[in-house]
Motif scaffolding. Structure first.
Motif, short mmCIF file in Angstrom:
data_model
loop_
_atom_site.label_atom_id
_atom_site.label_comp_id
_atom_site.label_asym_id
_atom_site.label_seq_id
_atom_site.Cartn_x
_atom_site.Cartn_y
_atom_site.Cartn_z
N UNK A 15 1.21 -0.88 -1.39
CA UNK A 15 0.53 0.34 -0.95
C UNK A 15 0.20 0.32 0.54
N UNK A 16 0.07 -0.89 1.11
CA UNK A 16 -0.23 -1.00 2.54
C UNK A 16 0.89 -0.44 3.40
N UNK A 29 3.49 3.03 9.81
CA UNK A 29 2.58 2.05 9.22
C UNK A 29 3.20 0.67 9.22
N UNK A 30 4.48 0.58 8.88
CA UNK A 30 5.17 -0.71 8.89
C UNK A 30 5.22 -1.26 10.32
N UNK A 31 5.46 -0.40 11.29
CA UNK A 31 5.48 -0.85 12.69
C UNK A 31 4.11 -1.38 13.11
N UNK A 55 4.15 0.52 -3.98
CA UNK A 55 4.46 1.80 -3.33
C UNK A 55 5.77 2.38 -3.82
N UNK A 56 6.56 1.58 -4.51
CA UNK A 56 7.87 2.03 -5.00
C UNK A 56 7.88 2.13 -6.52
N UNK A 57 7.46 1.03 -7.18
CA UNK A 57 7.44 1.05 -8.64
C UNK A 57 6.47 -0.01 -9.13
N UNK A 58 5.83 0.27 -10.26
CA UNK A 58 4.92 -0.68 -10.89
C UNK A 58 5.39 -0.95 -12.32
N UNK A 162 -7.72 -2.25 1.51
CA UNK A 162 -8.09 -1.00 2.18
C UNK A 162 -9.56 -0.96 2.58
N UNK A 163 -10.32 -1.98 2.18
CA UNK A 163 -11.74 -2.05 2.53
C UNK A 163 -12.00 -3.36 3.26
N UNK A 164 -13.20 -3.48 3.83
CA UNK A 164 -13.48 -4.60 4.74
C UNK A 164 -14.09 -5.81 4.06
N UNK A 165 -13.77 -6.03 2.80
CA UNK A 165 -14.26 -7.21 2.12
C UNK A 165 -14.41 -6.98 0.63
#
Length: 242
Positions: A15-16, A29-31, A55-58, A162-165
């Motif tokens: 997802x990142x 985002x990848x860059x 991000x593609x498949x789970x 996605x969060x700081x901890x």
């Protein structure tokens, strides 16, 4: 500035890589991720990455749709390979040599994972991206990250989120969620805080590999972490230091 850690294992979720989109790979985002990794590499750290494929498949989602779990997990593993190749391309555009190593042999595309070869790449200053998880169904890429961290002798496992901890509950939905600066492995397991899946967390605990959970997209976070600053949440054994 020199790195506080000799060798790190960074776990990136699939997802990142999708940025503001709901699926797929977002090039900007990848860059951004690749630029942060290149900056970290310049500080002297040996960097390995395990990337997910959500991000593609789970695999779990495919099972719910009627696809056999083993087949679904294999599809998910291949999704991580797509992400790894995208990351490799972007990292090398930053003039950092990068190797993708797959737990499932795909010799026309990348190297197969061999522990000694992976360590040699790191010692030669190459960034290594581990793809296709452990190569086995039913194991998450979190478990793959912990396994690879142990195998390559990483000083620390960095879990990008996605969060700081680590919080007592989801801070995106609970305004009263408590953030931890430091937490013990066993407490994280007991309270089911979602640091990593239990298999991954136990593997780090039993091999005394500290985990830092942090926001990869916070500007300068990775560099500050490598400099030894207390970024995010540290998960480790009580009385240990990292």
């Amino acid at each position: 500035m020199s790195a506080a850690y000799r060798r790190i294992l960074l776990k990136l979720s699939g997802e990142a890589l999708m940025g503001p989109n709901r699926h797929g790979i977002e090039p900007d985002t990848v860059r951004q991720l690749a630029s942060a990794l290149a900056g970290a590499q310049a500080q002297g750290a040996q960097i390995a990455v395990v990337v997910g494929g959500g991000n593609i498949v789970r695999g779990e989602g495919l099972e719910a749709a009627g696809i056999d779990r083993v087949t679904g997990d294999q599809m998910g593993m291949l999704a991580t390979l797509i992400n790894a190749l995208a990351l490799q391309e972007s990292v090398e555009q930053n003039q950092v040599p990068c190797r993708v190593m797959s737990a499932i042999p795909v010799p026309q595309v990348c190297e197969s994972y061999i522990r000694r070869r992976a360590v040699r790449h790191l010692e030669k200053g190459r960034l290594v991206v581990f793809a296709t998880g452990t190569g086995n169904p039913f194991f998450t890429t979190d478990s793959a990250a912990s396994l690879r961290a142990v195998e390559i002798g990483a000083d620390i496992l960095l879990k990008a989120t996605k969060v700081d901890g680590v919080y007592s509950s989801d801070p995106l939905t609970d305004k009263d969620a408590q953030r931890f600066d430091v937490i013990d492995y066993d407490e994280a397991l007991h309270r089911k805080l979602g640091v990593m899946d239990s298999t991954a967390l136990v593997l780090c605990r039993d091999n005394r590999i500290p985990i830092r959970v942090f926001d990869m997209f916070e500007e300068g976070a990775l560099l500050r972490l490598l400099a030894g600053e207390p970024v995010g949440t540290l998960v480790h054994a009580e009385g240990a230091h990292a």
